[in-house]
Design an enzyme around this catalytic site. Structure first.
Site, mmCIF file in Angstrom:
data_model
loop_
_atom_site.group_PDB
_atom_site.id
_atom_site.type_symbol
_atom_site.label_atom_id
_atom_site.label_comp_id
_atom_site.label_asym_id
_atom_site.label_seq_id
_atom_site.Cartn_x
_atom_site.Cartn_y
_atom_site.Cartn_z
ATOM 1 N N GLY A 10 -0.005 -2.268 0.895
ATOM 2 C CA GLY A 10 1.159 -2.610 0.089
ATOM 3 C C GLY A 10 2.444 -1.961 0.569
ATOM 4 O O GLY A 10 3.489 -2.624 0.686
ATOM 5 N N LYS A 11 2.388 -0.676 0.890
ATOM 6 C CA LYS A 11 3.594 0.025 1.356
ATOM 7 C C LYS A 11 3.959 -0.407 2.780
ATOM 8 O O LYS A 11 5.137 -0.498 3.113
ATOM 9 C CB LYS A 11 3.386 1.539 1.278
ATOM 10 C CG LYS A 11 3.185 2.050 -0.144
ATOM 11 C CD LYS A 11 3.021 3.557 -0.170
ATOM 12 C CE LYS A 11 2.668 4.020 -1.576
ATOM 13 N NZ LYS A 11 1.316 3.570 -2.002
ATOM 14 N N ALA A 59 -2.731 3.818 5.167
ATOM 15 C CA ALA A 59 -2.191 2.525 4.741
ATOM 16 C C ALA A 59 -2.969 1.883 3.603
ATOM 17 O O ALA A 59 -2.413 1.073 2.858
ATOM 18 C CB ALA A 59 -2.135 1.575 5.935
ATOM 19 N N CYS A 86 0.054 10.168 -5.654
ATOM 20 C CA CYS A 86 0.173 9.667 -7.025
ATOM 21 C C CYS A 86 -0.537 10.643 -7.961
ATOM 22 O O CYS A 86 -1.271 10.249 -8.863
ATOM 23 C CB CYS A 86 -0.361 8.245 -7.159
ATOM 24 S SG CYS A 86 -1.988 7.976 -6.435
#
Length: 427
Positions: A235-236, A231, A354
């Site tokens: 944000g997600k 986590a 990412c």
């Protein structure tokens, strides 16, 4: 841009603090600002812009300066990329420096070798050449040399996007709906949005559009049991909780107590009541074993090289190596295998990074599927279409691959997997 001798000294001192890159650049800059509390907001912004600018263009700046000292790199950046002319710099520079500054302004990256044009270290060039042409590498590198836009996400539990857009534009903050995410807004420039009433009231959060799209790929439903396996600062998880309409149960796991502590004020602002942050020791933590086979959806935003975020974190390309990437791949495989055990039959897992490198992305997923025949690969294009998100089919199909070049988002990869329970028979 007017600069005083004292301001130039601060720029150079900050550059010296950051350049060894013994820690993340933003961490080192925060330390520098704590050590110099007399610096105002304007000066801090100028220092941060210059430091990150040098890191984005480091190879070129080193190639066109004599010794590539912190002072030379700062002066070359100011002349070449901030447009300061010799007349503005004369009061600040030494006689010898005044002679090479005009030469610096005249030089072009296009005349330099591939690595310098793309601003990638040689080890990364070699990895990229396995699947990209040299021209594509240069285009990608140039896209990653640009500062990222400021994206925010509307917390649909508390506000609607049209409402937020109207407020921002009425206040003179130029804002537009993001092209793909239905809850995203892109702001022009860098307004201090973290002091805006919309932010303080939890109606908006800063979040890249690419990160938002991952939530819609997982598509959690109200009443479900959901896990955000890595986590971070949450944000997600906040997006997933909003997509669930704050109903059901959402576990936000992370190994870092500090990151979870940073998440708590964001969670409080959000108005969500279904999110439960918990620290775990590792992917083998007993908290996870108790949830095995009970979870409807799992998001694995795996620790990775972060090379898709170089617009924001240009230091990452200088801090990584082939060896560090290989260590991350082993960690990614272990985390994916552990997270998959949480799913109930019919459950969905989204594995995301990412990173730009297939070895952290497609290769990790294919390795997992080879060892876990009870899982099948879903089509990301179709899943996003079900959520009314339509990305170009030529760029997104079986996997989701977002790029700053094509989508003006951070570089994200994602794969969606379904636990079918029944092991397919081998023919």
């Amino acid at each position: 841009m007017r600069l005083t001798p004292e301001q130039l000294d601060f720029l150079i001192a900050a550059m010296r603090k950051v350049l060894p890159l013994q820690a993340p650049a933003d961490t080192l800059l925060r330390q520098f600002f704590r050590d110099h509390p007399q610096l105002g907001q304007h000066e801090r912004a100028m220092i941060a812009e210059t430091v990150f600018g040098v890191l984005r263009h480091r190879l070129f700046l080193e190639a066109i300066t004599e010794r590539a000292t912190a002072r030379e790199l700062v002066l070359a950046y100011l002349a070449k990329y901030q447009g300061m002319n010799l007349r503005e710099l004369i009061p600040l520079v030494r006689e010898a420096e005044a002679k090479w500054i005009p030469q610096v302004k005249a030089m072009s990256p296009a005349t330099q070798p591939l690595a310098i044009q793309a601003e990638f270290p040689e080890w990364l060039i070699e990895k990229l050449q396995a699947f990209l042409s040299d021209d594509a590498i240069v285009r990608l590198g140039q896209a990653l040399q640009q500062p990222a836009p400021l994206d925010i996400r509307v917390n649909t539990l508390l506000a609607k996007r049209d409402e937020v857009l109207a407020i921002l534009n009425q206040e003179g903050i130029e804002a537009h709906a993001t092209p793909f995410s239905p809850v995203g807004i892109r702001l022009a420039g860098k307004p201090a949005i973290n002091r805006h009433p919309l932010f303080l009231s939890g109606k908006i959060e800063v979040q890249d559009e690419g990160s938002q799209i991952l939530g819609f790929l997982l598509a959690p439903k109200r009443g479900e049991m959901v896990v955000d396996f890595c986590a971070g600062a949450g944000g997600k998880a906040l997006l997933l909780g909003a997509l669930m309409h704050s109903r059901g149960r959402l576990y936000a796991f992370d190994v870092s107590e500090k990151r979870l502590n940073n998440f708590k004020p964001r969670l409080k602002r959000s108005g969500l009541s279904n999110v439960h942050p918990q620290r775990i020791d590792s992917e083998r933590d007993t908290k996870l074993k108790r949830l095995a086979g009970k979870i409807d959806r799992v998001l694995v935003d795996a620790p990775c090289s972060g090379l898709g975020t170089l617009r924001r974190n240009p230091d990452l390309k200088w801090r990584h190596s082939p060896e560090s990437v290989e260590e991350l791949i082993q960690k990614q495989r272990a985390i994916l295998a552990a997270a998959a055990k949480l799913l109930k039959p019919g459950g969905r897992l989204v594995y995301a990074t990412c990173s730009l490198l297939p070895e952290e992305n497609q290769a990790v997923v294919k390795n997992f599927l080879a060892d876990h025949l009870e899982f099948s690969l879903l089509n990301c294009q179709q899943l996003l279409a079900q959520q009314q998100l339509r990305l170009p089919a030529s760029e997104t199909g079986e996997f989701l691959q977002l790029s700053p070049l094509q989508h003006n988002t951070d570089g994200f990869f994602a794969a969606a997997l379904e636990y079918t329970k029944i092991t397919p028979t081998l023919s």
